[in-house]
Design a protein around this motif. Structure first.
Motif, short mmCIF file in Angstrom:
data_model
loop_
_atom_site.label_atom_id
_atom_site.label_comp_id
_atom_site.label_asym_id
_atom_site.label_seq_id
_atom_site.Cartn_x
_atom_site.Cartn_y
_atom_site.Cartn_z
N GLY A 281 0.82 -1.21 0.00
CA GLY A 281 0.00 0.00 0.00
C GLY A 281 0.85 1.26 0.00
N GLU A 282 0.18 2.41 -0.10
CA GLU A 282 0.87 3.70 -0.15
C GLU A 282 1.20 4.17 1.27
OE1 GLU A 282 1.90 5.24 -2.74
OE2 GLU A 282 1.09 3.76 -4.14
N LEU A 283 2.22 3.57 1.87
CA LEU A 283 2.59 3.90 3.25
C LEU A 283 3.40 5.19 3.34
CD1 LEU A 283 3.51 0.32 4.51
CD2 LEU A 283 1.45 1.63 5.02
N VAL A 319 2.78 -4.63 7.54
CA VAL A 319 2.19 -3.30 7.55
C VAL A 319 1.60 -3.06 6.17
CG1 VAL A 319 2.57 -0.83 7.90
CG2 VAL A 319 3.92 -2.49 9.20
N ARG A 320 0.31 -2.80 6.13
CA ARG A 320 -0.33 -2.59 4.84
C ARG A 320 -1.39 -1.50 4.96
NH1 ARG A 320 -2.54 -7.28 6.91
NH2 ARG A 320 -4.84 -7.35 7.02
N ARG A 321 -1.49 -0.75 3.90
CA ARG A 321 -2.52 0.28 3.86
C ARG A 321 -3.63 -0.18 2.95
NH1 ARG A 321 -2.02 6.64 1.87
NH2 ARG A 321 -4.27 7.06 1.90
N VAL A 322 -4.85 -0.15 3.48
CA VAL A 322 -6.04 -0.51 2.72
C VAL A 322 -6.98 0.68 2.79
CG1 VAL A 322 -7.97 -2.10 2.49
CG2 VAL A 322 -5.75 -2.95 3.28
N ALA A 323 -7.16 1.33 1.65
CA ALA A 323 -8.01 2.52 1.56
C ALA A 323 -7.48 3.58 2.53
CB ALA A 323 -9.46 2.16 1.85
#
Length: 386
Positions: A281-283, A319-323
């Motif tokens: 994701g876009e961390l 670590v992941r970005r969801v929405a």
């Protein structure tokens, strides 16, 4: 002038003493009409006295004034002196005081006594009943009406003072809460920096001591890690102290992002902790405070793993970005710490929970059914406006 009026308000005996002197002067103006001047002068002196303390002791002053009025009427009737005391107008002042400063119930009771006084005056001195009743109704109604207005104003002033007191208390409480929150934030930041750095340095120092003679290269790497960790901790401490020296938090908070998380993981690998890292994701496109919070959660969780997960620990970091939310999961083997493990204060988990809560997120920590220790947190990227 305003200061003088406030002083008079705070010292009611002064103003009431002036009223008493005026009532005494009224009585002196009627003294030539009296046929028993010594007796008349005695009551002229006594009747105004309760007026002096009418606001300090309203019930006592009203009752005393009524008794003196009855005595003066009785004595005058016995002596055959029809001259009335103008200072008996103080009975209206007493009624006004009771209604305005004590209550309507006391005022009604005193009004009943005044009606009885009017009847007795008419019977004893032979006054015209119609004129006495008309004057009494008009005078006492005026006194009661004025007392109602004064009582309403006093009630309003009391309510305003109470609201001001509550506002002052709320302001002091908010200031205290703000100071406590700032102290907690600084303490949490210092704990994260110092605990992580010291834990890594102690582990590396122990490893260097054991391998100094058998494997000088490993010892040299450990000392290098200690030096690097110390320098990084010093930079973090300087930044934290800078926060204390400024009134507001700086706008240029460091953006840790994926590079910061990878740096923490690499440093922990240098201590001998096996760590698998997964980022998605876009961390790097999150607010600095969220980036710092994610960084600190991963750092503290891995520090706890290094302390408590046994002789050969391993951790998995995801670590992941969801929405608009960032999910953090740190799992370790959850082994039993060895005897040389570093004991903790128990504030690490508390600090992580506080940090996540400040960011509007949630966190859970504990052992799963397989015995592994798991830290799971979820943080919103952008907090909703209150």
């Amino acid at each position: 002038m305003r200061r003088f009026s406030l002083w008079v308000r705070d010292n009611p005996v002064v103003a009431d003493s002036v009223l008493a002197l005026l009532l005494f002067a009224l009585d002196l103006s009627a003294l030539p009409d009296s046929s028993h001047k010594p007796v008349y002068l005695l009551f002229a002196l006594l009747l105004p006295l309760p007026v002096i303390v009418r606001r300090v002791y309203p019930r006592t002053a009203a009752l005393t004034l009524f008794v003196l009025s009855q005595l003066s009427i009785g004595v005058s009737g016995a002596l055959g002196d029809p001259t009335l005391h103008p200072s008996a107008l103080g009975l209206g002042l007493a009624l006004y005081t009771l209604v305005a400063y004590v209550g309507r119930r006391e005022g009604l009771f005193f009004l009943a006594l005044l009606i009885a006084d009017g009847v007795s005056t008419t019977l004893i001195l032979g006054e015209d009943p119609a004129s006495v009743i008309a004057f009494s109704i008009t005078f006492y109604a005026l006194c009661w009406t004025l007392a109602e207005f004064t009582g309403a104003r006093h009630a309003y002033d009391t309510e305003v003072q109470a609201r001001l007191a509550v506002a002052d208390y709320d302001r002091e409480r908010r200031a205290h809460d703000a100071v406590a929150a700032e102290r907690t934030r600084i303490a949490r930041e210092l704990h994260d920096v110092v605990a992580h750095a010291v834990s890594v340095m102690i582990v590396q120092a122990d490893g260097a001591r054991y391998t100094l003679r058998r494997d000088p290269d490993a010892a040299e790497r450990a000392l290098g890690t200690i030096a690097g960790t110390g320098r990084e901790a010093l930079r973090e401490l300087r930044r934290t102290v800078a926060l204390l020296r400024t009134e507001h938090a700086p706008d240029d908070l460091p953006q840790h992002g994926t590079a910061g998380i990878a740096g923490v993981v690499e440093m922990m690998r240098g201590t001998g902790l096996a760590v698998d890292l997964e980022l998605s994701g876009e961390l790097d496109d999150v607010p600095p405070e969220v980036s710092l919070g994610v960084h600190r959660v991963v750092q503290e969780a891995l520090t706890n793993t290094l302390r408590h997960a046994g002789a050969h620990p391993k951790a998995w970091v995801t670590v992941r970005r969801v929405a608009d939310r960032v999910h953090i999961e740190v799992v370790d083997t959850g082994g039993v710490p060895v005897q040389t493990a570093i004991t903790g204060s128990g504030l690490g988990l508390v600090g992580m929970r506080e940090r996540v809560a400040v960011l509007g997120g949630t966190m859970e920590a504990g052992r799963d059914p397989s015995g592994k220790w798991r830290v799971v947190a979820e943080v919103p990227v952008y907090r909703e406006a209150p």
